[in-house]
Design an enzyme around this catalytic site. Structure first.
Site, PDB file in Angstrom:
ATOM      1  N   SER A  82       0.814  -1.169   0.150  1.00 29.24           N
ATOM      2  CA  SER A  82      -0.100   0.610  -0.272  1.00 29.24           C
ATOM      3  C   SER A  82       0.980   0.946  -0.001  1.00 29.24           C
ATOM      4  O   SER A  82       2.308   1.646   0.761  1.00 29.24           O
ATOM      5  CB  SER A  82      -0.814   0.298   1.092  1.00 29.24           C
ATOM      6  OG  SER A  82      -1.766   1.168   0.831  1.00 29.24           O
ATOM      7  N   LYS A  83       0.742   2.337  -0.594  1.00 27.87           N
ATOM      8  CA  LYS A  83       0.924   3.140  -0.287  1.00 27.87           C
ATOM      9  C   LYS A  83       0.064   4.774  -0.012  1.00 27.87           C
ATOM     10  O   LYS A  83      -0.343   4.681  -0.343  1.00 27.87           O
ATOM     11  CB  LYS A  83       1.807   3.442  -1.386  1.00 27.87           C
ATOM     12  CG  LYS A  83       3.365   4.407  -0.710  1.00 27.87           C
ATOM     13  CD  LYS A  83       4.390   4.068  -0.834  1.00 27.87           C
ATOM     14  CE  LYS A  83       5.643   4.827  -0.141  1.00 27.87           C
ATOM     15  NZ  LYS A  83       6.635   4.210   0.359  1.00 27.87           N
ATOM     16  N   GLY A  84       0.105   6.221   0.803  1.00 27.56           N
ATOM     17  CA  GLY A  84      -0.651   7.013   0.893  1.00 27.56           C
ATOM     18  C   GLY A  84       0.285   8.463   0.330  1.00 27.56           C
ATOM     19  O   GLY A  84       2.208   8.160   0.408  1.00 27.56           O
TER      20      GLY A  84
END
Ligand code: NAD
Length: 477
Positions: A106-108
């Site tokens: 995941s990444k934000g």
């Protein structure tokens, strides 16, 4: 940063993925399932600041949920966009599989220049961003666990953890909702340095195999190696500091936003970083080196090892042919574009790929998450027991020596080290070292063992994709 005609960052990651899957025999459709990003949530929220409402745009992308929670940092930068966040989320899936941390990817990111806002304003913005993600389970100890990335650090992670705890007052595992927290707020010793420390361990492991070093035309170990580092932030600073102070490498140039500082005799990294801290993060006027206004030109300096540790796409079609370093370790994510990678490989340059090189961060994040879930610091139960057993052995040796008139003396330094039980920091470093060594060995087994694999990046992808594929297959997909 990339010149026109190059694929985007996400396309670059996809192309690298496909270079590997072309050599694999995945079942029909599985390749596509693994490659695509499952979902990306875009949030636009307002915060009242300086007398008006400021609107911010943020993202949280989930690449693969083959294992949960999914894991990946939150980046604060004006350059954040959906393509970038999805590329970084994909890299997280492969990275976690390669270093065997039980997470999906995941990444934000938040489109913001963090230097534009003061601490209180940043806290308001971060808490609001976290609120938006928490209420959708995009931050959650069992589902999605962020960490720091470019532009964020312990401070932001502590705000996020507190925000989650306020919104989930009875969740006993609340602290595990985010990693990279300061130790006093549920963090773990050694997390801040972890990614840079991992780069050091990766380089040490590389040089343990003379035949691997020889592929880059190098020999020996890190001692005396001439190194150029781009980005003296969290990752670049720690990597450069450790390899210069502990392994004898010579940092001949540091590239930052405002140019490069070059010193052929080697830079004192701690001194340079302290200077940056006192001068708004600038290096231009640093007195112990020559300043080059065109920082990127220093990527092309003759050296043994190039460590891009700032951002993606800095080595591209426009400069790849001029890069002289025979060994590049991708401390940043995606610093080499797909096209540049091809040019460099043809030149014989050895590239230690990002998904391995900077996996130290997620590895220690994993340790932090486990610590939070077990509610006890590593080493608390066994440290003194370990010391007690070592003391018994030392006392027995000394007793035997004097009983037999042997005159044996243990050196005070040996005694001190031997009698010291492992505290949390020592255990974290040991776990990280083991992880980096084991992952390197898995890559090199493919690199050396298969005639159709000629570089570490494809080897890394093959190891990771096989592991993700096995998880999907065992789920019956
Ligand atoms: P950071 O914000 O702490 O540091 C980045 C540094 O690069 C800063 O000093 C900045 O001034 C410099 N920089 C920015 N643009 C530059 C340019 N064009 N030229 C030269 N220098 C420039 O960020 P970080 O956490 O060290 O992350 C750096 C890279 O490492 C990113 O690609 C990130 O995704 C990756 N990474 C970070 C972690 C982590 O634990 N922090 C983990 C894995 C990967």
């Amino acid at each position: 940063m990339s010149v026109s005609g190059e694929p985007s960052f996400r396309e670059s990651v996809d192309l690298m993925f496909k270079r590997a899957t072309a050599l694999m025999d995945l079942g029909p459709g599985l390749e596509e399932k693994i490659r695509v990003c499952n979902s990306t949530y875009t949030v636009r929220f307002g915060v009242r600041l300086r007398g008006k409402i400021e609107t911010f745009v943020g993202y949280r992308s989930v690449h693969s949920e083959h294992m949960e929670p999914v894991k990946g940092g939150i980046r604060y930068s004006l350059g954040v966009n959906q393509d970038e966040v999805e590329a970084l989320a994909a890299l997280m899936t492969y990275k976690c599989a390669l270093v065997e941390t039980p997470f999906g990817g995941s990444k934000g990111g938040l489109c913001i220049d963090p230097r534009k806002w003061d601490e209180h304003e940043l806290e308001q913005i971060t808490r609001r961003f976290a609120y938006e993600l928490i209420k959708r389970d995009l931050i959650n100890p069992a589902q999605n666990v962020p960490a720091p990335d470019m532009g964020t650090g312990e401070r932001e992670m502590a705000w996020i953890a507190d925000q989650y705890a306020r919104m989930n007052t009875t969740d006993i595992n609340a602290k595990a909702c985010v990693t990279g927290k300061p130790p006093h707020a549920g963090g773990i010793q050694g997390r801040v340095e972890a990614t840079g420390r991992g780069v050091q361990y990766a380089l040490r492991e590389f040089f343990r195999y003379p035949e691997d070093a020889a592929k880059a035309g190098l020999s020996g170990d890190l001692d005396g190696k001439r190194v150029v580092v781009q980005g003296l932030g969290n990752v670049g600073y720690h990597a450069a500091k450790f390899i210069s102070e502990e392994d004898g490498a010579k940092i001949i140039a540091v590239i930052e936003r405002d140019g490069a500082i070059v010193n052929d005799a080697g830079l004192d990294i701690e001194d340079l970083r302290q200077w940056m801290n006192r001068h708004d993060g600038l290096i231009a006027a640093y007195p112990h080196g020559t300043h080059l206004a065109d920082g990127a030109a220093a990527l092309e300096l003759a050296c043994d090892i190039l460590i891009p540790a700032a951002m993606e796409g800095v080595i591209h079609l426009g400069n790849a042919a001029n890069i002289k370093a025979p060994l590049i370790i991708e401390a940043a994510n995606g610093p080499i574009t797909f096209g540049a990678d091809e040019i460099l490989r043809k030149k014989g340059c050895v590239i230690i790929p990002d998904m391995y090189a900077n996996a130290g961060g997620v590895t220690v994040s994993y340790f932090e998450w486990v610590k939070n879930l077990s509610h006890i610091r590593f080493g608390r139960m066994q440290r003194r027991a370990e010391e007690g057993r070592s003391r018994l052995l030392v006392e027995e040796l000394e007793r035997l020596s004097s009983a037999q008139n042997l005159g044996w003396q243990l050196t005070p330094d040996f005694k001190k080290k031997f009698l010291q039980g492992s505290d949390e920091l020592a255990l974290v470093r040991s776990g990280l070292d083991d992880t980096m060594r084991t992952a390197y060995q898995a890559m090199r087994e493919i690199w050396h063992g298969r005639a159709d694999v000629n570089d570490l990046r494809v080897a890394a992808y093959i190891v990771s994709i096989s592991r993700v594929a096995k998880t999907y297959q065992s789920k019956g997909l």
